[in-house]
Design a protein around this motif. Structure first.
Motif, PDB file in Angstrom:
ATOM      1  N   GLU A 273      43.596   0.462 -36.394  1.00  0.00           N
ATOM      2  CA  GLU A 273      42.273  -0.158 -36.420  1.00  0.00           C
ATOM      3  C   GLU A 273      41.364   0.324 -35.287  1.00  0.00           C
ATOM      4  O   GLU A 273      40.145   0.168 -35.365  1.00  0.00           O
ATOM      5  CB  GLU A 273      42.417  -1.687 -36.338  1.00  0.00           C
ATOM      6  CG  GLU A 273      42.955  -2.323 -37.607  1.00  0.00           C
ATOM      7  CD  GLU A 273      41.978  -2.159 -38.772  1.00  0.00           C
ATOM      8  OE1 GLU A 273      40.764  -2.263 -38.564  1.00  0.00           O
ATOM      9  OE2 GLU A 273      42.456  -1.934 -39.908  1.00  0.00           O
ATOM     10  N   SER A 276      38.735   5.784 -36.316  1.00  0.00           N
ATOM     11  CA  SER A 276      38.291   6.149 -37.659  1.00  0.00           C
ATOM     12  C   SER A 276      38.447   7.651 -37.809  1.00  0.00           C
ATOM     13  O   SER A 276      38.460   8.391 -36.822  1.00  0.00           O
ATOM     14  CB  SER A 276      36.829   5.733 -37.883  1.00  0.00           C
ATOM     15  OG  SER A 276      35.976   6.329 -36.915  1.00  0.00           O
ATOM     16  N   GLU A 345      36.794   7.128 -32.210  1.00  0.00           N
ATOM     17  CA  GLU A 345      36.875   5.683 -32.037  1.00  0.00           C
ATOM     18  C   GLU A 345      36.350   4.983 -33.285  1.00  0.00           C
ATOM     19  O   GLU A 345      35.540   5.529 -34.041  1.00  0.00           O
ATOM     20  CB  GLU A 345      36.068   5.251 -30.806  1.00  0.00           C
ATOM     21  CG  GLU A 345      36.649   5.742 -29.493  1.00  0.00           C
ATOM     22  CD  GLU A 345      35.821   5.292 -28.302  1.00  0.00           C
ATOM     23  OE1 GLU A 345      34.752   4.676 -28.534  1.00  0.00           O
ATOM     24  OE2 GLU A 345      36.244   5.543 -27.164  1.00  0.00           O
ATOM     25  N   ALA A 346      36.809   3.769 -33.503  1.00  0.00           N
ATOM     26  CA  ALA A 346      36.338   2.978 -34.634  1.00  0.00           C
ATOM     27  C   ALA A 346      34.829   2.858 -34.583  1.00  0.00           C
ATOM     28  O   ALA A 346      34.240   2.636 -33.518  1.00  0.00           O
ATOM     29  CB  ALA A 346      36.983   1.596 -34.614  1.00  0.00           C
ATOM     30  N   GLY A 352      37.015   0.623 -38.330  1.00  0.00           N
ATOM     31  CA  GLY A 352      38.347   0.882 -37.803  1.00  0.00           C
ATOM     32  C   GLY A 352      39.389   0.944 -38.900  1.00  0.00           C
ATOM     33  O   GLY A 352      39.370   0.161 -39.846  1.00  0.00           O
TER      34      GLY A 352
END
Length: 362
Positions: A273, A276, A345-346, A352
């Motif tokens: 989560e 990405s 990063e999400a 996420g």
């Protein structure tokens, strides 16, 4: 006159009269022994024919904390293509690929597998061909074929129909386990080419080619450079040994076997989560077989990517410093590979835990 129990009687047994031949089953076992012997490991104890396969597990004593991994699967409706073409010695590669490469994605080495063949009628030569393919694929992936079961189901399956399934067990050192918990922003997506449809999405492919387009298996298709049947029966690529080497020699944090559900959905299974992922379609040309399914069937890009692998059979998420080395290493194993995207990063590429397919194919 002889009695029913007299071994000299010429009357068929009740079992044979119902459509089940013990003699044919015994003949099939004799024919397959040659191929099973080619798929052995030193740890295998005894041969086929017993009630259970035996594997010497004493080698696991050398592990600090061995984790056993297991997988069970089949090959779906691809078996219908093999049956219609009367070619049965390649479907085993599809079965083994679906099994052992599900283990590899966590870094596990496959140890052994067993198979199950259900058929309407035991034709010994056909069963031997199926097992031949399974054994050859086991040998290629370093997996022992311990044995299995052949079941005759007259009335449930037609005489020329069969289905195959199997299960496999592997092992990985606990501190060598790979997966979502190791994935970090900055990791690189390394894609590995598929050999074709592999063993997923055949219900869609059969609907398009045989239903909508009304094509025959012996149709020459210039875009494919072969007949439709030959391309549909192309065996699943085995990634087992190349991927095990990849894990040993590079910082590979996670891998995903692209099977039912497509590239994005399977890759999301190993995306945490906190990050990405973006995969750029422009990094590879979609093979012609997938374009044909889309064009002939009017299948949208979204539906196509949910059902089929679109040319990518396995994906690795690799530390950025090792990405180029990973591509080279896979190439040395004969697996076409390329950098297809990145991990961020999400929120950068999407929510996420998500995978976004972006751009258009080369």
């Amino acid at each position: 006159m002889t009695s029913a129990a007299d071994p000299t009687t010429t009357e068929p047994s009740a079992y044979a009269a119902s459509g089940v031949s013990i003699e044919a089953g015994d003949r099939a076992v004799e024919l397959m022994k040659e191929w099973v012997d080619k798929a052995r490991r030193p740890e295998v104890v005894g041969g086929i024919g017993g009630f259970a396969g035996l594997f010497d597990a004493s080698a696991l004593k050398d592990y600090r904390r061995p984790l056993l991994a297991t997988s069970a699967d089949g090959v779906g409706t691809k078996v219908q293509i093999a049956q219609r073409m009367d070619v049965h010695d390649t479907i085993g590669f599809d079965l083994v690929g679906m099994l052992v490469d599900d283990l590899v994605v966590c870094g596990a080495e496959p140890l052994f597998m067993t198979d199950y063949i259900a058929c309407g009628k035991v034709v010994p030569e056909r069963i031997a061909d199926i097992v031949k393919g399974i054994a050859q694929a086991c040998a290629e992936s370093g997996t022992a074929l311990l044995g299995g079961e052949t079941a005759e189901h007259p009335g449930l399956l037609h005489p020329d129909e069969y289905d195959v399934a199997g299960s496999t067990t592997g092992v990985v050192e606990a501190d060598a386990l790979i997966g979502a918990e190791l994935v970090r922003p900055g990791d690189v997506v390394v894609a590995m080419a598929s050999s074709g449809l592999h063993s997923n999405g055949y219900s869609l492919a059969r609907h398009v080619f045989f239903g909508t387009a009304q094509w025959s298996l012996d149709r020459d298709v210039p875009e494919l450079g072969a007949t439709l049947g030959e391309v549909l029966l192309t065996p699943t690529r085995l990634y087992t040994l190349p991927c095990l080497d990849l894990v040993r020699r590079t910082q590979t944090h996670a891998m995903s076997h692209v099977t039912g559900g497509g590239l994005a959905a399977n890759l999301e299974r190993v995306v945490p989560e906190a990050v990405s992922v973006r995969v750029d379609r422009g990094t590879w040309a979609r093979p012609a077989i997938f374009d044909l399914v889309a064009d002939l069937g009017g299948v949208s890009q979204g539906d196509l990517e949910e059902a089929l692998n679109i040319g990518v059979g396995m994906v690795a998420l690799v530390a950025p410093d090792d990405a180029d080395a990973a591509v080279r290493l896979l190439g040395e194993h004969g697996v076409e590979a390329w950098i297809a995207g990145d991990v961020a990063e999400a929120g950068v590429h999407g929510p996420g835990g998500s995978v976004t397919l972006a751009g258009t194919h080369a």
